[in-house]
Write a protein that holds these residues in place. Structure first.
Motif, PDB file in Angstrom:
ATOM      1  N   THR A 292      10.336   6.322  -2.366  1.00  0.00           N
ATOM      2  CA  THR A 292       9.078   7.006  -2.098  1.00  0.00           C
ATOM      3  C   THR A 292       8.118   6.064  -1.391  1.00  0.00           C
ATOM      4  OG1 THR A 292       7.308   8.319  -3.122  1.00  0.00           O
ATOM      5  CG2 THR A 292       8.055   6.368  -4.324  1.00  0.00           C
ATOM      6  N   SER A 293       6.965   6.595  -1.014  1.00  0.00           N
ATOM      7  CA  SER A 293       5.965   5.775  -0.332  1.00  0.00           C
ATOM      8  C   SER A 293       4.589   6.425  -0.490  1.00  0.00           C
ATOM      9  CB  SER A 293       6.288   5.642   1.165  1.00  0.00           C
ATOM     10  OG  SER A 293       6.175   6.889   1.821  1.00  0.00           O
ATOM     11  N   SER A 294       3.568   5.660  -0.173  1.00  0.00           N
ATOM     12  CA  SER A 294       2.185   6.148  -0.142  1.00  0.00           C
ATOM     13  C   SER A 294       1.787   6.786  -1.483  1.00  0.00           C
ATOM     14  CB  SER A 294       2.018   7.131   1.022  1.00  0.00           C
ATOM     15  OG  SER A 294       0.660   7.418   1.255  1.00  0.00           O
ATOM     16  N   MET A 295       0.938   7.835  -1.436  1.00  0.00           N
ATOM     17  CA  MET A 295       0.437   8.451  -2.670  1.00  0.00           C
ATOM     18  C   MET A 295       1.529   9.133  -3.469  1.00  0.00           C
ATOM     19  SD  MET A 295      -2.644   7.840  -3.497  1.00  0.00           S
ATOM     20  CE  MET A 295      -2.669   9.019  -4.824  1.00  0.00           C
ATOM     21  N   ALA A 296       2.639   9.498  -2.825  1.00  0.00           N
ATOM     22  CA  ALA A 296       3.738  10.127  -3.553  1.00  0.00           C
ATOM     23  C   ALA A 296       4.276   9.189  -4.631  1.00  0.00           C
ATOM     24  CB  ALA A 296       4.852  10.517  -2.578  1.00  0.00           C
ATOM     25  N   TYR A 297       4.120   7.895  -4.427  1.00  0.00           N
ATOM     26  CA  TYR A 297       4.565   6.913  -5.431  1.00  0.00           C
ATOM     27  C   TYR A 297       3.854   7.138  -6.765  1.00  0.00           C
ATOM     28  CZ  TYR A 297       4.569   2.481  -7.973  1.00  0.00           C
ATOM     29  OH  TYR A 297       4.644   1.526  -8.959  1.00  0.00           O
TER      30      TYR A 297
ATOM     31  N   PRO B  66       8.628   8.324 -15.345  1.00  0.00           N
ATOM     32  CA  PRO B  66       8.296   6.948 -15.762  1.00  0.00           C
ATOM     33  C   PRO B  66       9.527   6.089 -16.043  1.00  0.00           C
ATOM     34  CG  PRO B  66       7.892   8.496 -17.557  1.00  0.00           C
ATOM     35  CD  PRO B  66       8.189   9.321 -16.343  1.00  0.00           C
ATOM     36  N   GLU B  67      10.673   6.737 -16.315  1.00  0.00           N
ATOM     37  CA  GLU B  67      11.883   5.983 -16.661  1.00  0.00           C
ATOM     38  C   GLU B  67      12.725   5.631 -15.432  1.00  0.00           C
ATOM     39  OE1 GLU B  67      13.133  10.069 -15.985  1.00  0.00           O
ATOM     40  OE2 GLU B  67      11.428   9.160 -16.993  1.00  0.00           O
ATOM     41  N   ALA B  68      12.407   6.186 -14.266  1.00  0.00           N
ATOM     42  CA  ALA B  68      13.256   6.027 -13.085  1.00  0.00           C
ATOM     43  C   ALA B  68      13.022   4.692 -12.385  1.00  0.00           C
ATOM     44  CB  ALA B  68      13.003   7.171 -12.106  1.00  0.00           C
ATOM     45  N   SER B  69      14.088   4.167 -11.785  1.00  0.00           N
ATOM     46  CA  SER B  69      13.938   3.027 -10.879  1.00  0.00           C
ATOM     47  C   SER B  69      13.344   3.536  -9.572  1.00  0.00           C
ATOM     48  CB  SER B  69      15.289   2.372 -10.617  1.00  0.00           C
ATOM     49  OG  SER B  69      15.816   1.799 -11.794  1.00  0.00           O
ATOM     50  N   VAL B  70      12.519   2.704  -8.943  1.00  0.00           N
ATOM     51  CA  VAL B  70      11.785   3.160  -7.762  1.00  0.00           C
ATOM     52  C   VAL B  70      11.869   2.115  -6.650  1.00  0.00           C
ATOM     53  CG1 VAL B  70       9.523   3.812  -6.846  1.00  0.00           C
ATOM     54  CG2 VAL B  70      10.174   4.528  -9.146  1.00  0.00           C
ATOM     55  N   LEU B  71      12.121   2.597  -5.444  1.00  0.00           N
ATOM     56  CA  LEU B  71      11.956   1.780  -4.246  1.00  0.00           C
ATOM     57  C   LEU B  71      10.690   2.262  -3.563  1.00  0.00           C
ATOM     58  CD1 LEU B  71      12.630  -0.184  -1.996  1.00  0.00           C
ATOM     59  CD2 LEU B  71      14.252   1.490  -1.068  1.00  0.00           C
ATOM     60  N   LYS B  72       9.659   1.439  -3.610  1.00  0.00           N
ATOM     61  CA  LYS B  72       8.364   1.798  -3.036  1.00  0.00           C
ATOM     62  C   LYS B  72       8.277   1.205  -1.627  1.00  0.00           C
ATOM     63  CE  LYS B  72       3.414   1.057  -3.703  1.00  0.00           C
ATOM     64  NZ  LYS B  72       2.413   0.284  -4.474  1.00  0.00           N
ATOM     65  N   LEU B  73       8.253   2.085  -0.635  1.00  0.00           N
ATOM     66  CA  LEU B  73       8.227   1.652   0.758  1.00  0.00           C
ATOM     67  C   LEU B  73       6.792   1.599   1.270  1.00  0.00           C
ATOM     68  CD1 LEU B  73      11.223   3.655   2.299  1.00  0.00           C
ATOM     69  CD2 LEU B  73      11.189   1.293   1.492  1.00  0.00           C
ATOM     70  N   GLY B  74       6.339   0.403   1.592  1.00  0.00           N
ATOM     71  CA  GLY B  74       5.046   0.264   2.259  1.00  0.00           C
ATOM     72  C   GLY B  74       5.236   0.135   3.760  1.00  0.00           C
ATOM     73  N   TRP B  75       6.410  -0.358   4.144  1.00  0.00           N
ATOM     74  CA  TRP B  75       6.782  -0.517   5.553  1.00  0.00           C
ATOM     75  C   TRP B  75       7.916   0.458   5.815  1.00  0.00           C
ATOM     76  CZ3 TRP B  75       7.600  -5.960   8.115  1.00  0.00           C
ATOM     77  CH2 TRP B  75       7.932  -5.796   9.465  1.00  0.00           C
ATOM     78  N   CYS B  76       7.596   1.606   6.399  1.00  0.00           N
ATOM     79  CA  CYS B  76       8.572   2.698   6.543  1.00  0.00           C
ATOM     80  C   CYS B  76       9.306   2.681   7.876  1.00  0.00           C
ATOM     81  CB  CYS B  76       7.877   4.046   6.373  1.00  0.00           C
ATOM     82  SG  CYS B  76       7.253   4.327   4.709  1.00  0.00           S
TER      83      CYS B  76
ATOM     84  N   GLN C  38      22.105   8.378  -9.283  1.00  0.00           N
ATOM     85  CA  GLN C  38      21.559   9.523  -8.550  1.00  0.00           C
ATOM     86  C   GLN C  38      20.345   9.072  -7.760  1.00  0.00           C
ATOM     87  OE1 GLN C  38      20.272  12.754 -11.023  1.00  0.00           O
ATOM     88  NE2 GLN C  38      20.165  14.229  -9.342  1.00  0.00           N
ATOM     89  N   LEU C  39      20.288   9.459  -6.485  1.00  0.00           N
ATOM     90  CA  LEU C  39      19.217   8.995  -5.594  1.00  0.00           C
ATOM     91  C   LEU C  39      18.386  10.171  -5.109  1.00  0.00           C
ATOM     92  CD1 LEU C  39      18.111   6.415  -4.170  1.00  0.00           C
ATOM     93  CD2 LEU C  39      19.551   7.037  -2.222  1.00  0.00           C
ATOM     94  N   LEU C  40      17.062  10.075  -5.271  1.00  0.00           N
ATOM     95  CA  LEU C  40      16.139  11.096  -4.787  1.00  0.00           C
ATOM     96  C   LEU C  40      15.159  10.468  -3.800  1.00  0.00           C
ATOM     97  CD1 LEU C  40      15.184  12.899  -8.132  1.00  0.00           C
ATOM     98  CD2 LEU C  40      16.967  13.556  -6.508  1.00  0.00           C
ATOM     99  N   VAL C  41      14.642  11.296  -2.903  1.00  0.00           N
ATOM    100  CA  VAL C  41      13.589  10.869  -1.989  1.00  0.00           C
ATOM    101  C   VAL C  41      12.383  11.772  -2.205  1.00  0.00           C
ATOM    102  CG1 VAL C  41      12.882  10.550   0.409  1.00  0.00           C
ATOM    103  CG2 VAL C  41      15.232  10.040  -0.263  1.00  0.00           C
ATOM    104  N   VAL C  42      11.243  11.184  -2.523  1.00  0.00           N
ATOM    105  CA  VAL C  42      10.004  11.939  -2.716  1.00  0.00           C
ATOM    106  C   VAL C  42       9.001  11.449  -1.680  1.00  0.00           C
ATOM    107  CG1 VAL C  42       8.113  12.505  -4.286  1.00  0.00           C
ATOM    108  CG2 VAL C  42      10.435  12.190  -5.184  1.00  0.00           C
TER     109      VAL C  42
ATOM    110  N   ASP D 179      10.352  15.501   6.098  1.00  0.00           N
ATOM    111  CA  ASP D 179      11.423  14.706   5.486  1.00  0.00           C
ATOM    112  C   ASP D 179      11.786  13.519   6.380  1.00  0.00           C
ATOM    113  OD1 ASP D 179      12.323  16.369   7.451  1.00  0.00           O
ATOM    114  OD2 ASP D 179      14.114  17.056   6.372  1.00  0.00           O
ATOM    115  N   PHE D 180      10.825  12.676   6.638  1.00  0.00           N
ATOM    116  CA  PHE D 180      10.960  11.531   7.538  1.00  0.00           C
ATOM    117  C   PHE D 180      11.925  10.484   6.968  1.00  0.00           C
ATOM    118  CE2 PHE D 180       9.256   7.372   9.084  1.00  0.00           C
ATOM    119  CZ  PHE D 180       9.536   7.538  10.436  1.00  0.00           C
TER     120      PHE D 180
END
Length: 201
Positions: A145-150, A158-168, A185-189, A194-195
């Motif tokens: 995820t990225s930006s405010m969606a994070y 709250p239990e999920a692992s997160v990749l927070k993208l600041g540089w997309c 399992q991998l999700l994109v928020v 859907d960039f």
């Protein structure tokens, strides 16, 4: 037909009940932890501005800092750092081969841009970027995820692992692959289009 005065009184009563409900909501949202939460967001936004200038200077390329409506309409105190003085002269460099995409220079500009994009993608995936972060928690589900969606992801999962993208972009392909390999399992928020999702697929 209902008397107009009675109708107005009923509407006023409904308005008061709605106002009380909203007051409860606003009182909850203005708790100190939420103030600290927005302060963190805006301080991070300020840091991104400085990092954008550094990347622009390093690769000699424009960098776009995209903010969301919520960030743009917020305000808070931020931590200021010492100003950075450039060693070079503050002047516009008249350099047509770099700035004018005429056919005589355009092909070389394209090759330079593609080379820079590969270099920037590698930097975005490295620890030196300071903009893309992996938060390791449960391996059952991972969210990119990225930006405010994070912020919504942290509230709902709250239990999920997160990749927070600041540089997309250019996409940090290596860190995306590394993160995807650690979860089942991998999700994109993300917001609106859907960039990121299209790239991850």
């Amino acid at each position: 037909m209902m008397d107009l005065r009675v109708q107005n009184l009923l509407q006023e009563k409904q308005y008061l009940e709605i106002s009380k409900s909203y007051k409860i909501l606003f009182d909850f949202m203005l708790q100190p932890e939420n103030e600290a939460f927005f302060s963190h967001i805006l301080n991070e936004c300020k840091d991104f501005v400085g990092r954008a200038f550094e990347i622009s200077e390093q690769f000699r390329i424009p960098v776009i800092l995209r903010t969301t409506t919520r960030v743009s309409h917020s305000r808070s105190l931020v931590e200021c750092t010492e100003p950075v003085n450039l060693e070079r002269e503050y002047a516009f460099d008249k350099n047509p081969p770099r700035h004018c995409p005429l056919p005589i220079w355009g092909r070389q500009m394209r090759r330079d841009l593609e080379r820079k994009q590969h270099e920037m993608s590698a930097l975005a995936s490295s620890d030196d970027s300071q903009l893309n972060k992996i938060e390791t928690r449960s391996q059952d589900i991972g969210i990119i995820t990225s930006s405010m969606a994070y912020q919504f992801v942290r509230d709902v999962f709250p239990e999920a692992s997160v990749l927070k993208l600041g540089w997309c972009f250019p996409f940090p392909d290596e860190i995306i692959r590394k993160f995807a390999s650690t979860v089942k399992q991998l999700l994109v928020v993300e917001e609106l289009d859907d960039f990121i999702e299209e790239r991850v697929k």
